[in-house]
Design a protein around this motif. Sequence first.
Motif, PDB file in Angstrom:
ATOM      1  N   LEU A  29       0.910  -1.357   0.159  1.00  0.00           N
ATOM      2  CA  LEU A  29       0.017   0.061   0.074  1.00  0.00           C
ATOM      3  C   LEU A  29       0.749   1.242   0.059  1.00  0.00           C
ATOM      4  O   LEU A  29       1.711   1.446   0.817  1.00  0.00           O
ATOM      5  CB  LEU A  29      -0.905   0.018   1.276  1.00  0.00           C
ATOM      6  CG  LEU A  29      -1.739  -1.306   1.499  1.00  0.00           C
ATOM      7  CD1 LEU A  29      -2.588  -0.999   2.712  1.00  0.00           C
ATOM      8  CD2 LEU A  29      -2.599  -1.556   0.247  1.00  0.00           C
ATOM      9  N   HIS A  30       0.614   2.206  -0.905  1.00  0.00           N
ATOM     10  CA  HIS A  30       1.556   3.412  -0.854  1.00  0.00           C
ATOM     11  C   HIS A  30       0.589   4.605  -0.393  1.00  0.00           C
ATOM     12  O   HIS A  30       1.221   5.377   0.188  1.00  0.00           O
ATOM     13  CB  HIS A  30       2.184   3.588  -2.169  1.00  0.00           C
ATOM     14  CG  HIS A  30       1.089   3.879  -3.591  1.00  0.00           C
ATOM     15  ND1 HIS A  30       0.319   4.577  -3.951  1.00  0.00           N
ATOM     16  CD2 HIS A  30       0.635   2.815  -4.659  1.00  0.00           C
ATOM     17  CE1 HIS A  30      -0.409   4.705  -4.840  1.00  0.00           C
ATOM     18  NE2 HIS A  30      -0.145   3.458  -5.238  1.00  0.00           N
ATOM     19  N   THR A  31      -0.655   4.593  -0.753  1.00  0.00           N
ATOM     20  CA  THR A  31      -1.469   5.664  -0.296  1.00  0.00           C
ATOM     21  C   THR A  31      -3.061   5.293   0.178  1.00  0.00           C
ATOM     22  O   THR A  31      -3.548   4.552  -0.464  1.00  0.00           O
ATOM     23  CB  THR A  31      -1.746   6.789  -1.497  1.00  0.00           C
ATOM     24  OG1 THR A  31      -0.422   7.057  -1.811  1.00  0.00           O
ATOM     25  CG2 THR A  31      -2.368   7.999  -1.083  1.00  0.00           C
ATOM     26  N   VAL A  32      -3.363   5.821   1.258  1.00  0.00           N
ATOM     27  CA  VAL A  32      -4.743   5.763   1.653  1.00  0.00           C
ATOM     28  C   VAL A  32      -5.464   7.084   1.765  1.00  0.00           C
ATOM     29  O   VAL A  32      -4.679   8.017   2.535  1.00  0.00           O
ATOM     30  CB  VAL A  32      -4.921   4.848   2.761  1.00  0.00           C
ATOM     31  CG1 VAL A  32      -6.523   4.964   3.340  1.00  0.00           C
ATOM     32  CG2 VAL A  32      -4.273   3.540   2.854  1.00  0.00           C
ATOM     33  N   ARG A  33      -6.588   7.381   1.040  1.00  0.00           N
ATOM     34  CA  ARG A  33      -7.407   8.604   1.288  1.00  0.00           C
ATOM     35  C   ARG A  33      -8.431   8.467   2.060  1.00  0.00           C
ATOM     36  O   ARG A  33      -9.226   7.764   1.734  1.00  0.00           O
ATOM     37  CB  ARG A  33      -7.435   9.301  -0.073  1.00  0.00           C
ATOM     38  CG  ARG A  33      -6.152   9.744  -0.880  1.00  0.00           C
ATOM     39  CD  ARG A  33      -6.783  10.506  -2.137  1.00  0.00           C
ATOM     40  NE  ARG A  33      -5.211  11.039  -2.846  1.00  0.00           N
ATOM     41  CZ  ARG A  33      -4.841  10.366  -3.761  1.00  0.00           C
ATOM     42  NH1 ARG A  33      -5.191   9.278  -4.247  1.00  0.00           N
ATOM     43  NH2 ARG A  33      -3.594  10.814  -4.360  1.00  0.00           N
ATOM     44  N   SER A  34      -8.756   9.099   3.048  1.00  0.00           N
ATOM     45  CA  SER A  34      -9.916   9.075   3.822  1.00  0.00           C
ATOM     46  C   SER A  34     -10.503  10.443   4.045  1.00  0.00           C
ATOM     47  O   SER A  34      -9.764  11.412   4.352  1.00  0.00           O
ATOM     48  CB  SER A  34      -9.610   8.310   5.240  1.00  0.00           C
ATOM     49  OG  SER A  34     -10.902   8.043   5.848  1.00  0.00           O
ATOM     50  N   GLU A  57      -0.543  -3.134  -6.890  1.00  0.00           N
ATOM     51  CA  GLU A  57      -1.088  -3.993  -7.860  1.00  0.00           C
ATOM     52  C   GLU A  57      -2.507  -3.590  -8.303  1.00  0.00           C
ATOM     53  O   GLU A  57      -3.071  -3.827  -8.942  1.00  0.00           O
ATOM     54  CB  GLU A  57      -1.066  -5.387  -7.260  1.00  0.00           C
ATOM     55  CG  GLU A  57       0.193  -6.076  -6.970  1.00  0.00           C
ATOM     56  CD  GLU A  57       0.971  -5.974  -8.180  1.00  0.00           C
ATOM     57  OE1 GLU A  57       0.569  -6.396  -9.161  1.00  0.00           O
ATOM     58  OE2 GLU A  57       2.270  -5.895  -8.215  1.00  0.00           O
ATOM     59  N   ASP A  58      -3.304  -2.882  -7.197  1.00  0.00           N
ATOM     60  CA  ASP A  58      -4.811  -2.565  -7.365  1.00  0.00           C
ATOM     61  C   ASP A  58      -5.095  -1.511  -6.423  1.00  0.00           C
ATOM     62  O   ASP A  58      -4.433  -1.219  -5.662  1.00  0.00           O
ATOM     63  CB  ASP A  58      -5.680  -3.807  -7.351  1.00  0.00           C
ATOM     64  CG  ASP A  58      -6.819  -3.758  -7.714  1.00  0.00           C
ATOM     65  OD1 ASP A  58      -7.412  -2.666  -8.438  1.00  0.00           O
ATOM     66  OD2 ASP A  58      -7.674  -4.680  -7.553  1.00  0.00           O
ATOM     67  N   THR A  59      -6.453  -1.018  -6.903  1.00  0.00           N
ATOM     68  CA  THR A  59      -7.024   0.196  -5.964  1.00  0.00           C
ATOM     69  C   THR A  59      -8.482  -0.203  -5.605  1.00  0.00           C
ATOM     70  O   THR A  59      -8.995  -0.521  -6.416  1.00  0.00           O
ATOM     71  CB  THR A  59      -6.779   1.620  -6.473  1.00  0.00           C
ATOM     72  OG1 THR A  59      -5.570   2.036  -6.824  1.00  0.00           O
ATOM     73  CG2 THR A  59      -7.819   2.617  -6.099  1.00  0.00           C
ATOM     74  N   VAL A  60      -8.722   0.130  -4.498  1.00  0.00           N
ATOM     75  CA  VAL A  60     -10.197  -0.055  -4.110  1.00  0.00           C
ATOM     76  C   VAL A  60     -10.633   1.184  -3.226  1.00  0.00           C
ATOM     77  O   VAL A  60     -10.182   1.803  -2.940  1.00  0.00           O
ATOM     78  CB  VAL A  60     -10.709  -1.227  -3.102  1.00  0.00           C
ATOM     79  CG1 VAL A  60     -10.150  -2.588  -3.744  1.00  0.00           C
ATOM     80  CG2 VAL A  60      -9.794  -1.242  -1.798  1.00  0.00           C
TER      81      VAL A  60
END
Length: 335
Positions: free
Chosen positions: A143-148, A245-248
Amino acid sequence: MGTSLGLIGLGRIGAFHADTLAALDSVDRLVVTDERTELTTTVAAKYGAQTAASITELLDSDIDGVVIAAATPAHAELTLAAARRGIPVFCEKPIASSATESAEVARAIEATGTAVQVGYQRRFDLAFQGAKAAVDNGDLGWLHTVRSTTMDPAPPPMDYIAGSGGLFRDCAVHDFDIVRWITGQEAVSVFATGSNQGDPGFAAVGDVDTAAVVVTMSGGTLAVISNARYNGRGYDCRLEVHGSEDTVAAGWDSGAPLRNVDPNTTFPEGPAHNFFMDRFIDAYRAELSAFVDVVHGDIESPCTVADAVEVAWIAEAATMSLRTGGPVTIAEVRS
């Protein structure tokens, strides 16, 4: 198996919980109390609940567990009072008014051995659970980035703001919790900034109405969090998790409160979510259903006091960062 629960505090969230608890098949007796006796009487009549004239009377009324939805300054005392009687507790966040107090309360609760669940309802939302499953399964890679994002359509009353502990302790804690839970990582350092363009009452109590926070997590993931008290289109709560590998995403449903200006796109169709209660009605029901399972010892607490303490340290660091204008490590605030 029927369950007898107490409910302390019948304000906005307390009355909402009363409605949810009364509709659960697993709850066959509800005892309610509030310092405003007329409110206690009204809520009890609406849901066929039993009234208690005081906290002590409620805790002594042969209940199996208690839901605490009173004002934040009362959370620690009430949780400890129940835990010391061996009564399992569901307590709305935060567990105490500050991170230091939260850590002290956590130690006292641990000594009782009583189960306590803290109210972070996003963990029970199907979309957020789907995001966590994707992370846990390794579908996203690293995981490189999480936006909340959490943005309210309008601010709560100023008398509430004055005692809330500020935007980071009152609102952003939900983002901090979900980032920890989704990533499985701990916060290392925090940088926060904020502004005031709305009611001057925010600045008067040392708070902001809009904020952005960058949290560096222990695995190297960067969490970018945005909060606002003024989001006229509706209640905005969304999450994006970006991996190698993917984004959710979670919260990108038809009720997302934004207007898409792409002429070839109709999404989201609306109507927009109006408030956190309508956005998370199913999650609140699942959360309190889980608490019934905690009461009967069928599951461990799905959101522990230790979780709440970690979130409190992040909020403390964000508050300090806003004040100093620079990044603050979690190690700094712990010391």
